[in-house]
Design an enzyme around this catalytic site. Sequence first.
Site, PDB file in Angstrom:
ATOM      1  N   ARG A   1      21.806  58.146 -53.337  1.00 30.62           N
ATOM      2  CA  ARG A   1      21.636  56.699 -53.459  1.00 30.62           C
ATOM      3  C   ARG A   1      22.945  55.921 -53.349  1.00 30.62           C
ATOM      4  O   ARG A   1      23.073  55.050 -52.491  1.00 30.62           O
ATOM      5  CB  ARG A   1      20.979  56.352 -54.808  1.00 30.62           C
ATOM      6  CG  ARG A   1      19.552  56.842 -54.949  1.00 30.62           C
ATOM      7  CD  ARG A   1      18.906  56.203 -56.155  1.00 30.62           C
ATOM      8  NE  ARG A   1      17.548  56.716 -56.401  1.00 30.62           N
ATOM      9  CZ  ARG A   1      16.725  56.249 -57.321  1.00 30.62           C
ATOM     10  NH1 ARG A   1      17.088  55.251 -58.092  1.00 30.62           N
ATOM     11  NH2 ARG A   1      15.523  56.756 -57.481  1.00 30.62           N
TER      12      ARG A   1
ATOM     13  N   HIS B   1      12.198  57.679 -47.189  1.00 35.11           N
ATOM     14  CA  HIS B   1      12.858  57.273 -48.439  1.00 35.11           C
ATOM     15  C   HIS B   1      11.828  57.171 -49.561  1.00 35.11           C
ATOM     16  O   HIS B   1      11.097  56.189 -49.649  1.00 35.11           O
ATOM     17  CB  HIS B   1      13.559  55.929 -48.242  1.00 35.11           C
ATOM     18  CG  HIS B   1      14.592  55.634 -49.292  1.00 35.11           C
ATOM     19  ND1 HIS B   1      15.760  56.351 -49.417  1.00 35.11           N
ATOM     20  CD2 HIS B   1      14.635  54.690 -50.251  1.00 35.11           C
ATOM     21  CE1 HIS B   1      16.481  55.862 -50.399  1.00 35.11           C
ATOM     22  NE2 HIS B   1      15.817  54.850 -50.925  1.00 35.11           N
TER      23      HIS B   1
ATOM     24  N   TYR C   1       7.955  37.505 -45.025  1.00 35.71           N
ATOM     25  CA  TYR C   1       8.304  36.280 -44.316  1.00 35.71           C
ATOM     26  C   TYR C   1       9.442  36.465 -43.313  1.00 35.71           C
ATOM     27  O   TYR C   1       9.668  35.586 -42.481  1.00 35.71           O
ATOM     28  CB  TYR C   1       8.712  35.188 -45.310  1.00 35.71           C
ATOM     29  CG  TYR C   1       7.629  34.802 -46.273  1.00 35.71           C
ATOM     30  CD1 TYR C   1       6.413  34.289 -45.826  1.00 35.71           C
ATOM     31  CD2 TYR C   1       7.800  34.950 -47.644  1.00 35.71           C
ATOM     32  CE1 TYR C   1       5.409  33.941 -46.712  1.00 35.71           C
ATOM     33  CE2 TYR C   1       6.811  34.593 -48.548  1.00 35.71           C
ATOM     34  CZ  TYR C   1       5.616  34.093 -48.076  1.00 35.71           C
ATOM     35  OH  TYR C   1       4.622  33.746 -48.954  1.00 35.71           O
TER      36      TYR C   1
END
Length: 838
Positions: A42, A88, A131
Amino acid sequence: MARRTTTPPLDEDFEERIVDIDVSTEMRTSFLEYAYSVIYQRALPDARDGLKPVQRRILYSMSEMGLRPDRGHVKSSRVVGDVMGKLHPHGDSAIYDALVRMAQPFSMRLPLVDGHGNFGSPDDLPAAMRYTEARLAPAAMLMVQSIDEDTVDFKPNYDGQETEPTVLPSAFPNLLVNGAAGIAVGMATNMAPHNLIEVISAARHLIAHPNATLDDLMRFVPGPDLPTGGSIMGLAGVRDAYETGRGTFRMRARTTIEQVTPRRKGIVVTELPFNVGPERVVTKIKELVTSKRLLGIADLKDLTDRHKGLRLVIEIKNGFNPEAVLAELYRLTPMEETFGINNVALVDGQPRTLGLRELLQVYVDHRINVVRRRSLHRRRKREDRLHLVDGLIVALLNIDEVIQVIRSSEDSAEARTRLMQVFELSEIQAAYILDTPLRRLTRYDKLELDRERDVLREEIAELTAILSSEDRLRKVVSGELQDVAKTYGTPRRTVLLEADAVPAAGGIPLEVADDPCLVLLSSTGLLARTSDASPLGGGEERSSHDVLVSVVRSTVRGEVGVVTSAGRLIRVSVIDLPALPPSSSPPSLSGGHPVSEYVTLPAGEAVVGLGSLDPSGPGLVLGTAQGMVKRVVPDYPVNRDEFEVIGLKSEDVVVGAVELTSEDHDLVFIATDTQLLRFPASSVRPQGRPAGGMAGIRLGDGARVVWFGVVDPAQEARVVTVAGSAGALPGTGAGGIKISDYTEFPAKGRATGGVRAQRFLKGEDQLILAWAGPSPAKAVSSTGKPVPLPAELGRRDGSGTPLPHPLAAVGGALGATLIPAPGLDIPPIPPMAEDDGD
């Protein structure tokens, strides 16, 4: 302490098993496993491609989805879903956050994702993934370039159904160019972005000179190049970071000090430190101003937009030094921030702290390995193709026999075997010949195959030469890096400054000192102040200056009065006026501001002079068009910005207002009928503000005062008169000018008629301009440009010399002149009785 684990029985025959586990051992093991996962899966980037696992998976998935720069954008949620579903196994928010950062030009020096929509700002969060839209940026194609040519290793994904690359080919040093930030368990990384051209230049130097030192590399990479620009103050910490992997440096905003309004200067901020947004700066400044920890700020405007970029305008109060306020802003606000470099990255699966040379070396070794593997892959592919082409050529040369063998065979397997035996072909060649359509086995295709065979042999030879020579391999890597720099390189944005090159702001006082100064009013209506109160020199060095109407001594933090033709006095703060350079270099009144920016006057009212508001001085002396004179008692009200200083009669106006410095000076009237009267100022007693004054000069029929002022009889003084026609339009008649010695005019009593100052010539019937004051006299046109005057002195009542051009004003270095109000219609004034006018 031990923990007992009980496994419930599955059936009656299952015996209960209890395992004793030491809690400290269990906690240590579990924590290490968690820490290992965070560090490697990570938080920390790989030193080779500069990417964290989530970033690498995003770029690889977008490449596999075909989201290239020449394709349309797709919803970000589609990218996030593909990454999460295949590679992932973590939350979608972590994936989208990484995607957004790679699309932000203020976060990445070379963005890797081309975002469409609201991807946030340094102060605001981005819109939701449903969006926004995304596709790979052109630079991202360099990261995945040649990934399908066996350049990097692949590993199974989290469920073993897919594969993913362990590292990307990375055709440019992404870790140094874009930097990185991450917090792991027990360690963190924080790497600054750099300029692509500089980093590639250093990498190419290291390729050519493997033993290059840090000093050699810093000639190409002098310091970070932040996406938001700004300045880096002090490079000692940068060198420490390049040497040891750890160091700090200070970032400052890029600012300029400008005249933001006619009355105020301001600090304009166009670039901020890395990871600092304008709203954060604005909020901090407002907090400091409210708590009175930061003084001198009048207003703050955020004029940032997408076209002009960042623009914060900080208006400074008059009386404060902008440089000192700027120093306080650097000290108290995020306009100056510290960046701590901690170059921690994974090298061979282990976290290491790397300096500049080590970072470049890891990348160069990775890139050399990528190019070597790519060359091996390409050579193998070309060798395979050459093998097939050789088989096709054999078939074409023996086309009849090949057809006979195929026709006489029972099936394709027998045909393949017989072709291999008869023509000594491999199984692959024989199978390829059988799969080739007959239409390709023509003479034309034979020529094409010959050309293809020659090209393949050349390419194989070239690739073999690269693989067999380490120097040649390095040159290929260096050349490709050079091409990347030419295509994607941009100029440096961040300015690097040594610590000793930064001026010390601690010695600058916050508030402007209340030093003496001179306030100047010019004939073209410009107001200004000098930086000191030393006398203004006359002579030729001032020939290019505007004529001065009034000069009043004051202090920088004081006030002066602007006197109008209506008999009003309006207060003006001296600190609001623009400061001219010191008198050691002649000041240019072109640096002044129009008086209309400080006072608002109705039509027909004009500014005629300046006056001091010092209650201990002699006060103002006023002269009107009807010949009245008044010395004003300086008992000005302190709570009013404007008030009357003379009670004017009907249709009378003030034509001159001068600060009286000594009662030994003369008061001088010059009328349109050429009469000049001088009398001592002591003959006029001071009066209160409402008074209308007393008789100053007795005027003839139809005459009016054209100029009024004060002259020191002890100085060498001149009288300048300009005659013209009353019927001529303003600015059309040049007229005749005469310069006389002031001593030729005898002193007379107040309220008398005076003596003639000029004889009219044909076409002249009145004086249109006049002035008396210390030599030399000056004249200007309507634009403020100097006009040469006659050098010889005329007789007291002699005629004038014709002027080539009309004059707008006459005066001197410390003198005063009348500026007729534009369009002001003053009717003829009847003769006046010799009374006090009280």
